[in-house]
Design a protein around this motif. Structure first.
Motif, PDB file in Angstrom:
ATOM      1  N   ARG A   1      -3.227   3.916  -9.222  1.00 52.31           N
ATOM      2  CA  ARG A   1      -4.222   2.837  -9.187  1.00 52.31           C
ATOM      3  C   ARG A   1      -4.458   2.271 -10.585  1.00 52.31           C
ATOM      4  O   ARG A   1      -4.618   1.064 -10.745  1.00 52.31           O
ATOM      5  CB  ARG A   1      -5.517   3.318  -8.538  1.00 52.31           C
ATOM      6  CG  ARG A   1      -5.341   3.579  -7.028  1.00 52.31           C
ATOM      7  CD  ARG A   1      -6.624   3.927  -6.341  1.00 52.31           C
ATOM      8  NE  ARG A   1      -7.523   2.790  -6.238  1.00 52.31           N
ATOM      9  CZ  ARG A   1      -7.423   1.804  -5.344  1.00 52.31           C
ATOM     10  NH1 ARG A   1      -6.431   1.796  -4.461  1.00 52.31           N
ATOM     11  NH2 ARG A   1      -8.298   0.836  -5.321  1.00 52.31           N
TER      12      ARG A   1
ATOM     13  N   THR B   1       0.831  -1.197   0.000  1.00 53.82           N
ATOM     14  CA  THR B   1       0.000   0.000   0.000  1.00 53.82           C
ATOM     15  C   THR B   1       0.868   1.249   0.000  1.00 53.82           C
ATOM     16  O   THR B   1       1.854   1.327   0.726  1.00 53.82           O
ATOM     17  CB  THR B   1      -0.922   0.005   1.231  1.00 53.82           C
ATOM     18  OG1 THR B   1      -1.700  -1.184   1.224  1.00 53.82           O
ATOM     19  CG2 THR B   1      -1.837   1.213   1.229  1.00 53.82           C
TER      20      THR B   1
ATOM     21  N   TYR C   1      -1.279  -0.219  -8.643  1.00 53.99           N
ATOM     22  CA  TYR C   1      -0.837  -0.036  -7.260  1.00 53.99           C
ATOM     23  C   TYR C   1      -2.022   0.100  -6.318  1.00 53.99           C
ATOM     24  O   TYR C   1      -3.072   0.608  -6.700  1.00 53.99           O
ATOM     25  CB  TYR C   1       0.029   1.218  -7.124  1.00 53.99           C
ATOM     26  CG  TYR C   1       1.402   1.086  -7.714  1.00 53.99           C
ATOM     27  CD1 TYR C   1       2.422   0.476  -7.003  1.00 53.99           C
ATOM     28  CD2 TYR C   1       1.678   1.563  -8.988  1.00 53.99           C
ATOM     29  CE1 TYR C   1       3.689   0.347  -7.540  1.00 53.99           C
ATOM     30  CE2 TYR C   1       2.942   1.441  -9.539  1.00 53.99           C
ATOM     31  CZ  TYR C   1       3.946   0.839  -8.813  1.00 53.99           C
ATOM     32  OH  TYR C   1       5.196   0.711  -9.349  1.00 53.99           O
ATOM     33  N   GLU C   2      -1.823  -0.326  -5.072  1.00 55.91           N
ATOM     34  CA  GLU C   2      -2.804  -0.086  -4.024  1.00 55.91           C
ATOM     35  C   GLU C   2      -2.447   1.267  -3.398  1.00 55.91           C
ATOM     36  O   GLU C   2      -1.693   1.349  -2.441  1.00 55.91           O
ATOM     37  CB  GLU C   2      -2.766  -1.186  -2.965  1.00 55.91           C
ATOM     38  CG  GLU C   2      -3.836  -1.025  -1.921  1.00 55.91           C
ATOM     39  CD  GLU C   2      -3.798  -2.127  -0.866  1.00 55.91           C
ATOM     40  OE1 GLU C   2      -4.364  -1.893   0.212  1.00 55.91           O
ATOM     41  OE2 GLU C   2      -3.207  -3.182  -1.111  1.00 55.91           O
TER      42      GLU C   2
END
Length: 104
Positions: A80, A61, A84-85
């Motif tokens: 995102r 994250t 990606y988180e």
């Protein structure tokens, strides 16, 4: 039909971010290098918004912060889309009350 759901950007407040700070999280500060140099969260890495498209580190994250929350929202959306988180930090450094490195 429900495209507005896809446009939702996950976000947290600066207080929530402050409660999560540990050696285990990744924070990207997307302000300019001069803004970053004026004071930033100690563990934050500076990746200005105009360079966010080139970001390619393998991490879990990512918490994204800027001065007010506008640029970080844009960066979160871009990251995102790349898979990606990423989570936007609402209010940005304007509302941050935690520790700061550099600056004043």
């Amino acid at each position: 039909m429900f495209n507005w759901l896809m446009d939702r950007i996950p976000s947290i407040s600066v207080n929530e971010l402050n409660s999560r700070i540990s050696k285990e999280i990744t924070i990207l500060d997307v302000r300019t290098s001069s803004e970053y140099g004026g004071g930033h969260i100690p563990m934050a890495k500076n990746v200005p918004l105009n360079k966010i498209d080139r970001y390619n580190e393998q991490v879990g994250t990512i918490y994204i912060i800027c001065q007010s929350g506008v640029r970080s929202r844009q960066a979160t959306k871009k990251l995102r889309k790349k898979g990606y988180e990423a989570i936007n930090v609402r209010g940005g450094m304007n509302q941050w009350t935690g520790k700061i490195r550099g600056g004043k």
